[in-house]
Design a protein around this motif. Structure first.
Motif, PDB file in Angstrom:
ATOM      1  N   VAL A  13       0.867  -1.180   0.000  1.00 31.15           N
ATOM      2  CA  VAL A  13       0.000   0.000   0.000  1.00 31.15           C
ATOM      3  C   VAL A  13       0.902   1.229   0.000  1.00 31.15           C
ATOM      4  CG1 VAL A  13      -1.812   1.233   1.238  1.00 31.15           C
ATOM      5  CG2 VAL A  13      -1.741  -1.267   1.310  1.00 31.15           C
ATOM      6  N   TYR A  14       0.592   2.194  -0.875  1.00 26.61           N
ATOM      7  CA  TYR A  14       1.460   3.378  -0.960  1.00 26.61           C
ATOM      8  C   TYR A  14       0.636   4.660  -0.911  1.00 26.61           C
ATOM      9  CZ  TYR A  14      -0.025   3.933  -5.836  1.00 26.61           C
ATOM     10  OH  TYR A  14      -0.771   4.127  -6.967  1.00 26.61           O
ATOM     11  N   LYS A  15       1.300   5.733  -0.502  1.00 27.59           N
ATOM     12  CA  LYS A  15       0.773   7.099  -0.569  1.00 27.59           C
ATOM     13  C   LYS A  15       1.859   7.981  -1.147  1.00 27.59           C
ATOM     14  CE  LYS A  15      -2.346   6.807   3.442  1.00 27.59           C
ATOM     15  NZ  LYS A  15      -2.647   7.377   4.792  1.00 27.59           N
ATOM     16  N   GLY A  16       1.446   9.005  -1.914  1.00 27.22           N
ATOM     17  CA  GLY A  16       2.441   9.882  -2.508  1.00 27.22           C
ATOM     18  C   GLY A  16       1.813  11.017  -3.282  1.00 27.22           C
ATOM     19  N   VAL A  17       2.650  11.630  -4.134  1.00 22.62           N
ATOM     20  CA  VAL A  17       2.212  12.780  -4.937  1.00 22.62           C
ATOM     21  C   VAL A  17       2.620  12.525  -6.379  1.00 22.62           C
ATOM     22  CG1 VAL A  17       2.392  15.278  -5.268  1.00 22.62           C
ATOM     23  CG2 VAL A  17       2.540  14.308  -2.960  1.00 22.62           C
ATOM     24  N   ASP A  18       1.707  12.785  -7.338  1.00 24.40           N
ATOM     25  CA  ASP A  18       2.048  12.557  -8.746  1.00 24.40           C
ATOM     26  C   ASP A  18       2.730  13.784  -9.344  1.00 24.40           C
ATOM     27  OD1 ASP A  18       0.071  14.432  -9.132  1.00 24.40           O
ATOM     28  OD2 ASP A  18      -1.395  13.023  -9.958  1.00 24.40           O
ATOM     29  N   LYS A  19       2.971  13.775 -10.649  1.00 25.23           N
ATOM     30  CA  LYS A  19       3.699  14.851 -11.333  1.00 25.23           C
ATOM     31  C   LYS A  19       2.997  16.191 -11.214  1.00 25.23           C
ATOM     32  CE  LYS A  19       5.681  11.739 -14.813  1.00 25.23           C
ATOM     33  NZ  LYS A  19       5.741  11.403 -16.258  1.00 25.23           N
ATOM     34  N   GLY A  21       1.276  17.203  -8.669  1.00 28.35           N
ATOM     35  CA  GLY A  21       1.176  17.601  -7.266  1.00 28.35           C
ATOM     36  C   GLY A  21      -0.065  17.096  -6.564  1.00 28.35           C
ATOM     37  N   ASN A  22      -0.820  16.215  -7.215  1.00 34.37           N
ATOM     38  CA  ASN A  22      -2.018  15.661  -6.603  1.00 34.37           C
ATOM     39  C   ASN A  22      -1.662  14.474  -5.711  1.00 34.37           C
ATOM     40  OD1 ASN A  22      -3.700  17.446  -8.092  1.00 34.37           O
ATOM     41  ND2 ASN A  22      -3.600  16.064  -9.865  1.00 34.37           N
ATOM     42  N   LYS A  23      -2.379  14.383  -4.584  1.00 30.16           N
ATOM     43  CA  LYS A  23      -2.145  13.259  -3.680  1.00 30.16           C
ATOM     44  C   LYS A  23      -2.760  11.998  -4.281  1.00 30.16           C
ATOM     45  CE  LYS A  23      -1.947  15.872   0.662  1.00 30.16           C
ATOM     46  NZ  LYS A  23      -2.536  16.022   2.023  1.00 30.16           N
ATOM     47  N   VAL A  24      -1.981  10.928  -4.253  1.00 32.70           N
ATOM     48  CA  VAL A  24      -2.450   9.646  -4.792  1.00 32.70           C
ATOM     49  C   VAL A  24      -2.153   8.545  -3.775  1.00 32.70           C
ATOM     50  CG1 VAL A  24      -2.198  10.272  -7.225  1.00 32.70           C
ATOM     51  CG2 VAL A  24      -0.256   9.302  -5.990  1.00 32.70           C
ATOM     52  N   SER A  25      -2.920   7.471  -3.882  1.00 35.09           N
ATOM     53  CA  SER A  25      -2.702   6.297  -3.030  1.00 35.09           C
ATOM     54  C   SER A  25      -3.238   5.081  -3.758  1.00 35.09           C
ATOM     55  CB  SER A  25      -3.411   6.461  -1.682  1.00 35.09           C
ATOM     56  OG  SER A  25      -4.811   6.580  -1.860  1.00 35.09           O
ATOM     57  N   GLY A  26      -2.801   3.922  -3.346  1.00 37.78           N
ATOM     58  CA  GLY A  26      -3.276   2.708  -3.983  1.00 37.78           C
ATOM     59  C   GLY A  26      -2.502   1.493  -3.539  1.00 37.78           C
ATOM     60  N   GLU A  27      -2.666   0.424  -4.303  1.00 39.08           N
ATOM     61  CA  GLU A  27      -1.986  -0.839  -4.020  1.00 39.08           C
ATOM     62  C   GLU A  27      -1.207  -1.273  -5.251  1.00 39.08           C
ATOM     63  OE1 GLU A  27      -4.873  -3.700  -2.857  1.00 39.08           O
ATOM     64  OE2 GLU A  27      -5.508  -2.618  -1.055  1.00 39.08           O
TER      65      GLU A  27
END
Length: 407
Positions: A13-19, A21-27
């Protein structure tokens, strides 16, 4: 030269920021958190946290693979092979079309074993929870005879018919049991919550209460006082019965014997045993399994210990040269129709066809009895519920009606 084993993959499971600058999460599936971070970095995601997905607290979190799922898998494999698709490729096509995660994983494990040269039947034997000896033996027979697609088609038909029969029996038993449980729960709630309210009102009447009302009030007091003991005793009795049936062959045999004597339900169980006998013996005999070996499989699939023991005795007699129909008749447990059809099949050399017709006849008989039982039970159950709930209400209102008449 041996090849290195492929590292095991886990879900992270991850959390982060895309190119943008939007917050993203998923598996994502990966072999380690570092590799997952690198994989996400290539996709333009800067991770703020990556951790292995925790396993559920209870169970595996996967939907269980049921016998009907195995029937569907078998039918799809038979269809693929009849179309000329190679065995390993058939596994891939079937797995891709499955929505059931647990079944898909099972199919892929079997596919890996078969692709490694393990053979279809030996690969199935590694999963005895889903594939019994009868299933594996029939597949092995199909592989040896070079008619695996035909054998899979027969197995699929057998599994489908067997599971449909089980579903009909469950339908016949589940509905009345569920209604009885609801009736008991409703009655318990009325005795614990509603009746005491009336009891407080009656205490101010200063007059003798009707006998029926006194009985209900005393019953309510007993339930309030002992409800924990009653509940625990009921649960304990259920588990004790289940354990006794699992651990004691004599007790399990006695249960199976008396279950055949239950009005209506016993008849359904009896017909279902006849249907299973015909279906299993027809399938195994048509697959080229010797009659003596086929009877061993039939005994294991009978579903009732009384008939399992009888079939094993029949097997011993047949092994000495006695005809099957004579052995069936000698037990006194099998109906004349089944005995006569077996005799015709033995004389004509079409035993599998005759037994298939027998199975269809008794399966249809079970279906009709279940429908009739459901139709009969509905008004009976409504009447029982009416007597229970209505009786409690009448008992509570009788003193009020008598008081009104006096006034």
């Amino acid at each position: 030269m041996a090849t290195a084993a492929t590292p095991k993959s886990d879900i992270f499971v991850y959390k982060g920021v895309d190119k943008k600058g939007n917050k993203v999460s998923g598996e994502v599936k990966g072999q380690s958190s570092a590799l997952v971070r690198a994989q996400l970095m290539k996709q333009g995601i800067r991770t703020s946290g990556v951790r292995k997905k925790p396993k559920p607290l209870f169970g595996s979190g996967k939907k269980a693979v049921k016998p009907m799922d195995i029937a569907v898998f078998t039918r799809q494999m038979a269809t693929m092979m009849k179309a000329g698709v190679p065995l390993v490729q058939s596994f891939d096509i079937v797995a891709d079309g499955l929505d059931h995660p647990g079944l898909r994983d099972l199919v892929l494990k079997i596919r890996e074993d078969v692709a490694a040269g393990g053979g279809f039947a030996p690969s199935l034997r590694k999963h005895p929870r889903y594939f019994d000896d009868l299933f594996c033996n029939l597949v092995e027979s199909g592989e040896q005879s070079g008619a695996l697609e035909t054998m899979l088609d027969r197995i699929a038909t057998y599994k489908e018919k067997t599971e449909q029969l089980k579903a009909k029996i469950k339908k016949a038993l589940t509905y009345p049991i569920a209604v009885v449980v609801v009736a008991v729960v409703v009655t318990g709630i009325l005795l614990v919550k509603v009746v005491p309210t009336f009891a407080e009102t009656f205490s101010s009447f200063g007059a003798d209460l009707p006998a029926f009302t006194l009985f209900v009030l005393n019953l309510s007091e007993a339930v309030q006082k002992w409800w924990v003991t009653i509940l625990v005793s009921t649960i304990a009795a259920f588990f004790a019965f289940r354990e006794a049936k699992l651990r004691s062959q004599a007790f399990a045999t006695a249960v199976d014997r008396y279950s055949l004597k239950i009005p209506v339900v016993g008849e359904i169980i009896y017909l279902s045993v006849m249907a299973r006998f015909g279906r299993t013996l027809s399938t195994t005999f048509a697959a080229g399994v010797p009659l003596i070996d086929a009877l061993s499989s039939v005994a294991g699939a009978a579903g009732n210990r009384i008939y399992s023991k009888a079939i094993l005795r029949i097997r011993e007699e047949v092994s000495t040269g006695i005809q099957l129909n004579h052995s069936l008749k000698a037990t006194g447990l099998f109906p004349p129709l089944l005995v006569q059809m077996t005799a015709i099949g033995e004389e004509s050399g079409a035993l599998d066809e005759m037994l298939d017709k027998v199975a269809m006849f008794y399966e249809e008989a079970v279906d009709n009895m279940v429908d009739n039982l459901t139709s009969l039970l509905e008004p009976m159950i409504m009447a029982v519920l009416g007597v229970l709930v209505g009786g409690l209400m009448i008992a509570m209102y009788m003193p009020i009606f008598q008081l009104g008449a006096v006034v």
